[in-house]
Scaffold this active site. Structure first.
Site, PDB file in Angstrom:
ATOM      1  N   CYS A  64       9.664  -1.763  -1.243  1.00  0.00           N
ATOM      2  CA  CYS A  64       8.509  -0.862  -1.167  1.00  0.00           C
ATOM      3  C   CYS A  64       8.717   0.203  -0.089  1.00  0.00           C
ATOM      4  CB  CYS A  64       7.230  -1.651  -0.904  1.00  0.00           C
ATOM      5  SG  CYS A  64       7.305  -2.696   0.566  1.00  0.00           S
ATOM      6  N   HIS A 367       3.733  -4.567   3.607  1.00  0.00           N
ATOM      7  CA  HIS A 367       3.947  -3.799   2.378  1.00  0.00           C
ATOM      8  C   HIS A 367       3.694  -2.321   2.640  1.00  0.00           C
ATOM      9  CE1 HIS A 367       4.112  -2.922  -1.844  1.00  0.00           C
ATOM     10  NE2 HIS A 367       2.827  -2.611  -1.938  1.00  0.00           N
TER      11      HIS A 367
END
Length: 416
Positions: A64, A367
């Site tokens: 990510c 994330h």
């Protein structure tokens, strides 16, 4: 040493647990979003139905950090268009001799080109033919030429962005078959203005778009000798001032909200260097107490601002979770310039193009997602899922990296 080893193992275990929790949560959310993807791909805008042409990037295992940067760069129009308009890379041989095609990075088994894989990824992102694209080829090249990013552990998105831009710059400097790079740059009139910001040699599209120059001014407090030097930059890393570090949300009432202006002022304000950073004064012939101040000598076309959210303490790298208020348009950089009188009123105004956000508590976990604007609409890029969002949601984000584009046309004078 044994204790240090155990601490490291515990730290890695905790990061793995946090990563797996985030991954499981992402999968659950992705399932829900994919079930409604048919509806989300068609949206009502001004009474008519329109399709989202944006494409997501599949997560290849904690990638990510890469996806958020790629989606941000794909929404910086000048930068993205330059790469998309490059010819496809081909090996230099008899058939292609004399054709306009650029060198690959090396020959034989290691024959990989970061520029080419970056170009192909950007081309895939806005053609609207697929919901998500898998950047496997690009990730393979990243592993080949940036060993620090090998493996599937979470990485720092800012560190990745710097390595990516540096390596794109170096590869483009290798030149094109039969044509000098400066000639290629001249073809694009928006980039051919006298750009003198060069990092590691000749200018490329990387320095033409992101390159600025800082003046670093140091004054000896004993004899008053002033030392100046100019430093090229591709981005500015800003501290979140210590007085704001306990303030996590915009709505907490313990004092004023931290703004991007506070961070910029902290970066450019006069500062006395501490005992560990004593300046070697050439007149005094020894290290002396001194003050330091930064001025911006030249602003870039795209101003990339990195908020320093991660700080080392003892054994762990802690995250500063403070909300920092930032403008969507009209960021005025004039007061940070060395010679503001030489800049026109519009040259110092910037509008936000993209923002990268880190969700979670540590640099090795959590994330990354990105918000970016495309043709007047804001999108949220969360790996393979792309959703339409609004300005109210964007301004609430706890920004990690902000990409501001220099305003070209006359517009309203909203200022920071």
């Amino acid at each position: 040493l044994q204790i240090l080893g155990l601490v490291q193992k515990v730290r890695e275990h905790l990061q793995n647990l946090e990563n797996s929790a985030f991954t499981a949560d992402r999968h659950r959310k992705r399932k829900l979003l994919e079930n409604s993807s048919l509806n989300s791909k068609l949206l009502k805008v001004n009474g008519s139905t329109t399709a989202i042409c944006a494409t997501g990037l599949r997560n290849l295992g904690n990638t990510c950090f890469m996806n958020a940067i790629l989606q941000s760069l794909s929404n910086i129009e000048q930068f993205c268009c330059y790469f998309k308009e490059l010819p496809a890379v081909e090996l230099r041989n008899g058939k292609t001799a004399g054709r306009r095609t650029y060198h690959t990075r090396s020959q034989g088994d290691n024959n990989v080109s970061l520029v080419e894989e970056f170009r192909k990824t950007l081309c895939a992102l806005w053609q609207g033919s697929q919901t998500a694209f898998s950047p496997e080829s690009l990730f393979y090249v990243v592993w080949k030429i940036m060993p620090n990013f090998r493996g599937y552990q979470q990485q720092d998105a800012h560190e990745f962005m710097r390595y990516l831009l540096d390596h794109l710059h170096l590869e483009l400097q290798d030149g094109f078959n039969g044509i000098s790079h400066s000639a290629i740059l001249q073809e694009n009139s928006t980039l051919s203005a006298s750009n003198k910001c060069c990092i590691n040699g000749a200018s490329t599209v990387v320095t033409a778009i992101f390159g600025g120059i800082l003046q670093n001014e140091v004054n000896c407090l004993i004899c008053g000798t002033e030392s100046r030097k100019f430093d090229p930059f591709l981005d500015l890393s800003l501290d979140i001032p210590s007085q704001f570090r306990s303030k996590r949300s915009k709505n907490q009432e313990n004092g004023p909200v931290c703004s991007l202006r506070d961070c910029l002022r902290s970066f450019t304000d006069l500062e006395e260097l501490d005992e560990t950073e004593l300046y070697m004064c050439h007149k005094c012939k020894k290290k002396q107490k001194s003050t330091k101040k930064f001025w911006i000598q030249k602003l870039p076309k795209v101003l990339c601002l990195h908020l320093k959210r991660f700080h080392w303490t003892a054994y762990l790298r802690n995250k500063v979770d403070t909300y920092v208020e930032f403008p969507l348009r009209g960021l005025d950089m004039k007061c940070y310039l060395l010679e503001p009188e030489n800049s026109g009123p519009e040259n110092c105004l910037y509008d936000l193009a993209a923002v990268v956000v880190h969700h979670g508590s540590g640099v090795g976990s959590g994330h990354y997602t990105a918000y970016a604007t495309h043709e007047g609409r804001w999108f949220h890029f969360n790996d393979s899922t792309v959703t339409l969002t609004d300005e109210e949601t964007v301004v609430k984000a706890k920004a990690y990296i902000l990409f501001y584009v220099e305003r070209q046309a006359k517009a309203g004078s909203d200022k920071l």
